[in-house]
Write a protein that holds these residues in place. Structure first.
Motif, PDB file in Angstrom:
ATOM      1  N   ARG A  31       0.830  -1.215   0.000  1.00 46.86           N
ATOM      2  CA  ARG A  31       0.000   0.000   0.000  1.00 46.86           C
ATOM      3  C   ARG A  31       0.858   1.256   0.000  1.00 46.86           C
ATOM      4  O   ARG A  31       0.621   2.188  -0.766  1.00 46.86           O
ATOM      5  N   THR A 117      -9.444  -3.719   1.783  1.00 42.95           N
ATOM      6  CA  THR A 117      -8.957  -4.013   0.431  1.00 42.95           C
ATOM      7  C   THR A 117      -7.601  -3.395   0.156  1.00 42.95           C
ATOM      8  O   THR A 117      -6.778  -3.976  -0.555  1.00 42.95           O
ATOM      9  N   LEU A 121      -3.464  -6.216  -0.878  1.00 45.13           N
ATOM     10  CA  LEU A 121      -2.693  -6.180  -2.115  1.00 45.13           C
ATOM     11  C   LEU A 121      -1.392  -6.946  -1.897  1.00 45.13           C
ATOM     12  O   LEU A 121      -0.782  -6.859  -0.837  1.00 45.13           O
ATOM     13  N   ASP A 131      -4.133  -8.226  -7.127  1.00 45.49           N
ATOM     14  CA  ASP A 131      -5.220  -7.409  -6.582  1.00 45.49           C
ATOM     15  C   ASP A 131      -6.544  -8.128  -6.828  1.00 45.49           C
ATOM     16  O   ASP A 131      -7.167  -7.991  -7.888  1.00 45.49           O
ATOM     17  N   GLY A 135      -8.430  -3.451  -4.508  1.00 47.58           N
ATOM     18  CA  GLY A 135      -7.739  -2.566  -3.578  1.00 47.58           C
ATOM     19  C   GLY A 135      -7.080  -1.391  -4.275  1.00 47.58           C
ATOM     20  O   GLY A 135      -7.051  -0.277  -3.743  1.00 47.58           O
ATOM     21  N   LEU A 136      -6.556  -1.626  -5.483  1.00 49.74           N
ATOM     22  CA  LEU A 136      -5.914  -0.540  -6.225  1.00 49.74           C
ATOM     23  C   LEU A 136      -6.923   0.549  -6.568  1.00 49.74           C
ATOM     24  O   LEU A 136      -6.634   1.744  -6.454  1.00 49.74           O
TER      25      LEU A 136
END
Length: 444
Positions: A31, A117, A121, A131, A135-136
């Protein structure tokens, strides 16, 4: 996608591969990379069991940090890397730890158990970003969303209620609707968490760049652990110096001060005693006599219950106690404050006062001008290496003993009198002068 990984992390990937295993960077470090922030911790999830990890890294120091749950820490060139076997978790009877951990070979199984989320990752140097839960997309849209069913994620660990708010505050993200609803509906369960876990999350939350929005939007949730926030919400101060209610004033002030924990804590608590001390005069103007004392008591109680360390509690309480005490832009007065608080804490007090005044009505700008003058004088005092404490005096107790003064309270009395006079600039801080003045005090 390519990440600039530290050399020890690259070594870890190669070592796992050479032993026939596959590892992925996972969680906060991925992240942080995607948010263009340098990670401070590196976690790898792998299809190797703890025993296999230990054998694979037999040339390195390995610490069994959480081997029951599949976690060991590998130290490569002094660089700690936490490695955890892919796992599936059973029910959470204690609402914190899984009743059982089942190792799995599938990265998908491991990611499905994670809280949000943006923390689900994974990254592999050759395979790239994994992913599975968008999450992205949530990162790009600045959203905090639970993986899967929010209710289930919170049932597993109630701390996720505060973790969600903490991420919203520190990252400047907003809670996704279903996640927010689950957090609000289950917030009463925070009382079942240990004080240490709550305190650790709140300490990060209050230092967040988006703490104002979280404090105002999620008052009911935070009010479970700091109940004094609740009466502060929408409490009209009915005073010309204040253009906001107590909680809004607090939230604005909180976000204006530096993200130093003791300053942020002081700003959070500084006015929470106001609802209990509110009175009105004949003209309907609101007053809060004694609110600093009450706020200090609240701060001490809450921080003690949250298991904060004694030094932090004492410092925060001093900042709260003196936040509304007037300070004149006068060198002698400033030196007395330095004697009382020390330079670092006095500078913190000025920061608290500035934050307090910046969240008031515009007519309070004159106070900000006074604070600027105080800071200039403070810098001059420090540059001059002026005397404002007993340790700065040119003489000490041993010098007084040589004058024939017996050990005891008399030595302390004389030294304090000398310090008072030096601060008042009645005479210079030199050994010869102070010896003579000490003799004069003795004769009196």
């Amino acid at each position: 996608m390519k990440l600039n990984l530290p050399v020890p992390v690259e070594i870890a990937f190669r070592q796992l591969e050479s032993c026939g295993f596959c590892g992925y960077l996972v969680g906060g470090c991925v992240r942080d990379y995607l948010l263009k922030t340098i990670p401070t911790d590196f976690d790898i999830t792998t299809d190797a069991t703890p025993a296999e990890i230990i054998r694979c890294f037999n040339n390195y120091r390995v610490v069994e940090t959480g081997i029951v749950h599949g976690t060991v820490t590998v130290i490569i060139d002094g660089f700690p890397i936490e490695m955890t076997t892919h796992r599936i978790e059973g029910n959470y009877s204690d609402k914190r730890h899984p009743d059982a951990v089942i190792f799995t070979k599938k990265i998908a199984d491991d990611l499905a158990r994670r809280d949000f989320t943006i923390n689900a990752l994974a990254f592999h140097p050759q395979k790239g970003l994994i992913d599975l839960f968008d999450g992205l997309s949530d990162l790009k849209n600045k959203i905090i969303r639970c993986v899967g069913d929010p209710e289930q994620r919170i049932v597993e660990d109630r701390l996720r209620i505060l973790r969600g708010l903490r991420f919203a505050a520190t990252l400047g993200f907003r809670l996704e609707t279903k996640t927010q609803l689950a957090i609000r509906q289950n917030c009463g369960q925070l009382n079942e968490l240990s004080a240490e876990r709550i305190g650790a999350e709140l300490a990060k939350l209050v230092c967040g760049k988006n703490v104002k929005a979280v404090l105002l939007e999620e008052t009911q949730v935070l009010g479970v652990v700091i109940p004094e926030l609740l009466p502060a919400k929408n409490f009209d101060q009915q005073n010309p110096h204040h253009c906001y209610d107590v909680l809004t004033h607090t939230a604005i002030a909180l976000e204006t001060v530096p993200p130093v924990l003791r300053i942020r804590w002081a700003m959070l608590f500084h006015d929470l005693g106001k609802p209990e001390t509110f009175t009105q005069d004949a003209n309907g103007v609101g007053h809060f006599k004694g609110h600093s004392v009450r706020s200090e008591a609240i701060a001490r109680k809450r921080l003690t219950l949250l298991r904060s360390d004694k030094k932090t509690i004492d410092q925060v309480c001093l900042l709260v106690k003196y936040h509304s005490t007037p300070i004149a832009a006068d060198k002698k007065i400033i030196k007395r404050w330095l004697n009382r608080l020390s330079e670092p804490l006095f500078r913190d007090l000025l920061a608290v006062k500035r934050g307090d005044d910046q969240a008031k009505a515009s007519q309070c700008s004159i106070r900000l001008e006074n604070l600027a003058k105080i800071e200039l004088l403070l810098d001059e005092i420090m540059a001059e290496q002026a005397c404002f404490s007993l340790t700065d005096l040119a003489i000490n107790g041993n010098d007084l003993l040589l004058l024939g003064i017996k050990p005891g309270q008399e030595i302390g009395r004389i030294l304090n009198q000398l310090l008072e006079d030096v601060i008042d600039e009645k005479y210079q801080n030199t050994k010869a002068i102070l010896i003579e003045k000490a003799k004069e005090i003795l004769r009196c």
